[in-house]
Design an enzyme around this catalytic site. Structure first.
Site, PDB file in Angstrom:
ATOM      1  N   GLN A  79       0.569  -1.081   0.188  1.00  0.00           N
ATOM      2  CA  GLN A  79      -0.012   0.165  -0.050  1.00  0.00           C
ATOM      3  C   GLN A  79       0.876   1.448   0.086  1.00  0.00           C
ATOM      4  O   GLN A  79       1.280   1.787   1.219  1.00  0.00           O
ATOM      5  CB  GLN A  79      -1.008   0.068   1.158  1.00  0.00           C
ATOM      6  CG  GLN A  79      -1.756   1.197   1.087  1.00  0.00           C
ATOM      7  CD  GLN A  79      -3.187   0.901   1.954  1.00  0.00           C
ATOM      8  OE1 GLN A  79      -3.233  -0.208   2.577  1.00  0.00           O
ATOM      9  NE2 GLN A  79      -4.289   1.833   1.960  1.00  0.00           N
ATOM     10  N   PHE A  80       1.103   1.854  -1.253  1.00  0.00           N
ATOM     11  CA  PHE A  80       1.985   3.084  -1.437  1.00  0.00           C
ATOM     12  C   PHE A  80       1.474   4.207  -0.650  1.00  0.00           C
ATOM     13  O   PHE A  80       2.121   5.105  -0.415  1.00  0.00           O
ATOM     14  CB  PHE A  80       2.478   2.953  -2.766  1.00  0.00           C
ATOM     15  CG  PHE A  80       1.197   3.585  -3.641  1.00  0.00           C
ATOM     16  CD1 PHE A  80       1.089   5.101  -3.919  1.00  0.00           C
ATOM     17  CD2 PHE A  80       0.296   2.742  -4.094  1.00  0.00           C
ATOM     18  CE1 PHE A  80      -0.099   5.648  -4.546  1.00  0.00           C
ATOM     19  CE2 PHE A  80      -0.655   3.334  -4.980  1.00  0.00           C
ATOM     20  CZ  PHE A  80      -0.726   4.828  -5.055  1.00  0.00           C
ATOM     21  N   THR A  81       0.206   4.195  -0.390  1.00  0.00           N
ATOM     22  CA  THR A  81      -0.667   5.198   0.067  1.00  0.00           C
ATOM     23  C   THR A  81      -0.266   5.588   1.475  1.00  0.00           C
ATOM     24  O   THR A  81      -0.680   6.574   2.127  1.00  0.00           O
ATOM     25  CB  THR A  81      -2.199   5.032  -0.090  1.00  0.00           C
ATOM     26  OG1 THR A  81      -2.637   3.832   0.626  1.00  0.00           O
ATOM     27  CG2 THR A  81      -2.607   5.246  -1.658  1.00  0.00           C
TER      28      THR A  81
END
Length: 158
Positions: A79-81
């Site tokens: 999850q890059f967010t």
């Protein structure tokens, strides 16, 4: 690296309404990778994750046992967010590792986690895909873990 760790009764990941991965009791871990993360950071986070005492023992005493102690499953979801910053109201992800480099780093992280634990107990989603993550949170218990670079002791002793 930044993890959002949730203690779960069950969790699964689906893509286009098809479940691609699921676990029973254990941990659902959202994994964020920063542009500055190293293999050493991954090693540290794996150790923390596997030893995080968020389960009860056989006598019902809370905060006593880890996922390793209980031999429960782990579902990791990239999850890059998790490295979002805001420019006004617009999300900016410049602190996240670039996609291709991150894909390799995440694969290496999963490989290390499986070797450090039990390969058949570590599941994951699909890197870069639009996924739906369904969890049945147990508690609810959610723990944020983060590490990047030197420890406080290392910084005070250059």
């Amino acid at each position: 690296m930044r993890f959002v760790v949730q203690r779960v009764l069950t969790a699964n990941v689906s893509i286009n309404d098809e479940i691609i991965s699921s676990i029973g009791r254990g941990l659902c871990v959202l994994v964020g990778i920063s542009r500055d993360d190293t293999s050493k950071d991954a090693d540290y986070m794996i150790k923390k994750l596997l030893n995080l005492r968020i389960f009860e023992n056989d006598n019902g005493k809370r905060w006593s046992l880890s996922v390793s102690d209980k031999k429960f499953e782990i579902l990791c979801v990239s999850q890059f967010t998790l490295y979002c910053t805001l420019k006004g109201n617009k999300p900016d992800f410049h602190l996240s590792m670039e996609a291709e480099k991150s894909k390799l780093f995440y694969a290496e992280f999963l490989d290390k986690l499986r070797r450090a634990y039990q390969p058949d107990l570590v599941k994951d989603g699909q890197f870069g895909a639009l996924m739906q993550v369904n969890i049945q949170n147990d508690g609810p218990v959610t723990i944020n873990l983060e590490y990047g670079g030197k420890t406080a002791a290392e910084e005070s002793n250059p």
